[in-house]
Design a protein around this motif. Structure first.
Motif, PDB file in Angstrom:
ATOM      1  N   LYS A 132       0.823  -1.218   0.000  1.00  0.00           N
ATOM      2  CA  LYS A 132       0.000   0.000   0.000  1.00  0.00           C
ATOM      3  C   LYS A 132       0.856   1.267   0.000  1.00  0.00           C
ATOM      4  N   TRP A 133       2.124   1.131   0.418  1.00  0.00           N
ATOM      5  CA  TRP A 133       3.032   2.271   0.479  1.00  0.00           C
ATOM      6  C   TRP A 133       4.354   1.896  -0.181  1.00  0.00           C
TER       7      TRP A 133
ATOM      8  N   ALA B 177       5.109   8.008  -8.240  1.00  0.00           N
ATOM      9  CA  ALA B 177       3.979   8.339  -7.363  1.00  0.00           C
ATOM     10  C   ALA B 177       2.643   8.140  -8.057  1.00  0.00           C
ATOM     11  N   ASN B 178       2.648   8.230  -9.375  1.00  0.00           N
ATOM     12  CA  ASN B 178       1.386   8.143 -10.116  1.00  0.00           C
ATOM     13  C   ASN B 178       1.239   6.862 -10.920  1.00  0.00           C
TER      14      ASN B 178
ATOM     15  N   SER C 201      -1.309   2.263  -7.461  1.00  0.00           N
ATOM     16  CA  SER C 201      -2.248   2.667  -6.415  1.00  0.00           C
ATOM     17  C   SER C 201      -1.555   2.915  -5.081  1.00  0.00           C
TER      18      SER C 201
ATOM     19  N   GLN D 292       0.624   4.629  -2.171  1.00  0.00           N
ATOM     20  CA  GLN D 292       1.034   5.961  -1.749  1.00  0.00           C
ATOM     21  C   GLN D 292       2.546   5.944  -1.523  1.00  0.00           C
ATOM     22  N   CYS D 293       3.177   7.090  -1.750  1.00  0.00           N
ATOM     23  CA  CYS D 293       4.630   7.170  -1.657  1.00  0.00           C
ATOM     24  C   CYS D 293       5.067   8.120  -0.560  1.00  0.00           C
ATOM     25  N   GLN D 294       6.136   7.745   0.113  1.00  0.00           N
ATOM     26  CA  GLN D 294       6.856   8.669   0.981  1.00  0.00           C
ATOM     27  C   GLN D 294       8.275   8.783   0.417  1.00  0.00           C
TER      28      GLN D 294
ATOM     29  N   ALA E 108       2.732  11.436  -0.964  1.00  0.00           N
ATOM     30  CA  ALA E 108       1.817  11.547   0.175  1.00  0.00           C
ATOM     31  C   ALA E 108       2.517  12.037   1.430  1.00  0.00           C
ATOM     32  N   ARG E 109       3.770  11.599   1.624  1.00  0.00           N
ATOM     33  CA  ARG E 109       4.528  11.997   2.808  1.00  0.00           C
ATOM     34  C   ARG E 109       5.958  12.319   2.409  1.00  0.00           C
TER      35      ARG E 109
END
Length: 245
Positions: free
Chosen positions: A44-45, A69-70, A73, A75-77, A97-98
């Motif tokens: 998920k990340w 990042a795109n 699905s 999310q990226c930090q 995202a972070r």
């Protein structure tokens, strides 16, 4: 969470041994298929370290980071040489995202406190990289681990907690890239002292038993780097032993 990591130099997926650029191994020329494979496995990340940007902010791999990042699905930090408010804003605008803040949180804590207030605690991860002294005290390293400060982890963290800090990524430098196992005792102590923090363990994960041990001490997340790249276990296997990851 279990968070697979991609360390990037000149667009390639690499790993450094204990942060040493002279000890670099390149695993993939293109990170996009790797990221998509992690997403397909159920991550998920995604944790991205822009090593070019860490050494020279003018060489930040922003376009590639935006693609990553795109692309899925997940999310990226993202971390690596984040020194100004514009650095933070540029990454958030790129779809990150972070944003992961390291040395700046040590050198300019009041500035980072303001970022926590302005962008919110969910948009900022504080990265605290530590060298453990012979007495077991974690002293914080800065500038790509080239220098160890005179500040302990506690001295760096507590002012940031006052500004709402929620997410902290902690790396035991001696374990990073070594596949020698996590410093589980460190994360146990940190979770007991600061239960309000969502702790991300980084450095040394070598097998599924490391993940079981981190879960046992209630660590919130683990960064998976070299172990995945070298096939010590698959991400599917890791996710299966970490419920709700």
């Amino acid at each position: 969470m279990l968070i697979p990591a991609l360390d990037l130099i000149n667009g390639a997926v690499v790993r450094l041994k204990q942060g040493d650029f002279a000890q670099q191994t390149t695993f993939h020329d293109d990170p996009l298929p790797v990221a998509k494979a992690y997403a397909d496995a159920g991550a998920k990340w995604l944790h991205i370290v822009d090593l070019d940007g860490a050494r020279d902010t003018a060489k930040r791999q922003l376009q590639l980071i935006q693609q990553l990042a795109n692309a899925t699905s997940m999310q990226c930090q993202v971390g690596g040489g984040i020194r100004t408010r514009d650095d933070v804003q540029d990454l958030l605008n790129a779809g990150v995202a972070r944003v992961v803040i390291g040395s700046t949180a040590v050198k300019q804590p009041q500035l980072v406190q303001q970022w926590l207030r302005d962008f919110g605690p969910e948009a900022i991860v504080i990265a605290i990289d530590v060298n453990i002294d012979p007495e077991g005290r974690p002293f914080v390293a800065i500038d790509g681990w080239r220098e160890t400060s005179e500040l302990t982890l506690t001295e760096v963290l507590e002012p940031l907690l006052e500004a709402g800090c929620r997410h902290v990524l902690c790396t035991d430098i001696s374990r990073d890239g070594m596949l020698s196992g996590c410093n589980v005792a460190l994360y146990k102590q940190l979770k007991e002292e600061y239960p309000q923090v969502a702790w991300q363990a980084s450095g040394g994960v070598a097998g599924l038993d490391d993940l079981h041990q981190l879960q046992f001490v209630n660590c919130d997340a683990a960064i998976l780097g070299k172990a995945l790249l070298t096939g010590k276990f698959t991400l599917e296997e890791a996710l299966a032993c970490w419920p709700n990851a």
